[in-house]
Structures are given as C-alpha cells and as structure tokens.
Design an enzyme around this catalytic site. Structure first.
Site, PDB file in Angstrom:
ATOM      1  CE  LYS A 125      -3.843  -0.533   4.838  1.00 57.80           C
ATOM      2  NZ  LYS A 125      -5.131   0.109   5.180  1.00 57.80           N
ATOM      3  CG  HIS A 183      -2.113  -0.874   1.097  1.00 58.33           C
ATOM      4  ND1 HIS A 183      -2.051  -2.215   1.414  1.00 58.33           N
ATOM      5  CD2 HIS A 183      -3.380  -0.640   0.689  1.00 58.33           C
ATOM      6  CE1 HIS A 183      -3.239  -2.770   1.207  1.00 58.33           C
ATOM      7  NE2 HIS A 183      -4.058  -1.837   0.777  1.00 58.33           N
TER       8      HIS A 183
END
Length: 270
Positions: free
Chosen positions: A162, A158
């Site tokens: 995040k 990600h």
C-alpha cells in the site's frame, strides 16, 4: 436502467481481478469490459481467465475511448491521476463512476469535487458495508463520550504494497469522530510522534500506521480514559468485501443524477 453494464479499470491488478469476480457473481449487473494499461500484452485477454474464474467471453481493452459505448458505469480503484482522467472522460461521455481510489491530496480532491454537477459518482475510501456501518457506530460513540476525558487513537494496518498512509479509511474514521466532537483533523490530527514530543493534548486524535505482509485491512478506533478503554474494530480478510460493495454502489449510482455520493448514501445511512 435495469442491469447496468460495468467496466472495471485496472483489471490486471489484484483489486481489478477481484472486481471481475464480484461483478460476475452479481445477477443484477453485467460485466461489459475491463481496462489495462495502454500497450499492455493483456489487451484482448478474457477477463474471466485473468481473474481465475473461467472464460467469460468479455475481453480486456487498453483504450477506454474504444469501448465507450459498451458500458454505463466505470469502477476505478487505481491512483489519483488516473481517476481524475477518468472523471473527465465520464463527464465527456455521459458515464457514471464508482471511485475507490485513495491518497488524493487537497488539490486533487477539489478537482474531483468540481465534477459533482457533471458526473454521477460514488466516492468512498472504503466500499465495505461493514466499514460504513462502523462509521455510524463511531459517530454515536464520539457523541456519547464527548469531551469526557477520552483519548482517541486510530490504528490501521495494511499490506506491504500500500502506497498511501494513513489509509483513506483511517482518515475517514478520524473525520467522522472529529465532526461529531466539533473538531477538525487539520487542527487536532496527530500523524507522527517521534522523540521528545511531550504528553498528548486533550483534544488530539492520533493516528498509527502498520504496513506488513499481506494484511488486507484492519482499523481500530480507541477511546481510552482512566479505568476503561473502548475499541471499535473492523477487520477485512478478503478484498471481495470491498469489491461487492463497489458493485452495489455501481448498481445504485446507475439510477442517479449528477452528484458526489458516498457509501452512506448507497446504504441509506446518510
């Protein structure tokens, strides 16, 4: 309820803005309002201008209570504390809730589950239709391969912003595989390998996490044995795939009784 009125939590963020665009594009839903932090200078701003889709005539509010009569379903992709506060609000005001928030700990999950008899909610770590079809493929693969010497690893990537790891989607994938094999992540999940950790055990399910750049979301579950490797992968290139799934969930839950549902229910895959 033919066309549900939808409110979006956190419209100042990237996901919030994407959700505004997704609701605007859906003829079967109506954008009712969007919520920003209390005292935000964006209160009163047009949601379409915030999302970059042109003026929509719907403004942001910094007070959920003030707009309680304006919407039917709230979509929340924020943080655990905010989501739990919104659950209490929805229970008090008879609203429905779609939750894409991840990173809830066991106590927070238990608190969330305590509202299942009071609030119609869809709670899923990933609202993508493709991811939820992938979960079904993973269960099928795990049942077919069983304990026939296949090592299982979950790899996810990600963007650098995040805050939780592994991702909620990666954990859900691991849970689906574990359930199919009669295992649990609590007993067999391995989330860190450092130093002289020794060879892997036969039944462990390993997790690896990447955080870099602007990666929207990539997940691979690997089944590896002597002579072959099977990989089931989902890659998201736009947050819009999650937003469209969330709007679909909002339309679906608008007609539901109180209960805790997930995207498998929304898609008729449960």
């Amino acid at each position: 309820m033919s066309v549900p009125r939808i409110a979006i939590m956190g419209v100042a963020g990237r996901m919030g803005r994407t959700l505004v665009s997704a609701v605007d594009q859906d003829a079967s839903a109506r954008l009712a309002t969007g919520i920003v932090e209390a005292g935000s200078s964006l209160a009163g701003a047009d949601l379409g201008e915030l999302a970059g889709v042109g003026r929509l005539g719907v403004t942001a509010s910094d007070d959920l209570t003030a707009v309680a009569d304006d919407f039917d379903v709230l979509i929340d992709f924020t943080n655990p504390a905010t989501t739990l506060a919104n659950l209490a609000f929805c229970a008090e005001h008879g609203k429905r809730l779609v939750i894409g928030t991840t990173g809830l700990d066991d106590a927070q999950l238990a608190e969330l589950d305590g509202y299942r008899d009071r609030v119609p909610m869809v709670f899923a770590p990933n609202m993508s239709v493709g991811v939820n079809l992938t979960l079904n493929l993973l269960a099928t693969a795990a049942r077919a391969l069983g304990d026939e010497g296949y090592d299982i690893e979950v790899i996810e990537a990600h963007h650098r912003h995040k805050v939780d790891a592994p991702s909620g989607t990666a954990l859900k994938m691991g849970e689906v595989v574990a359930d199919a094999l009669g295992r649990t992540l609590k007993e067999h999940g391995v989330f860190e390998r450092v130093g002289q950790c020794g060879p892997r055990s036969d039944k462990e399910i390993g997790f690896a996490t990447v955080r870099a750049g602007d990666i929207v979301g990539e997940h691979t579950v690997m089944f590896a044995t002597e002579g072959e490797r099977i990989e089931i992968t989902h890659k998201a290139s736009s947050r819009m795939t999650f937003a469209r799934g969330a709007v679909r969930a909002a339309r679906w839950v608008a007609g539901c009784e109180a209960g805790r549902y997930d995207m498998q229910d929304v898609l008729g895959l449960a």
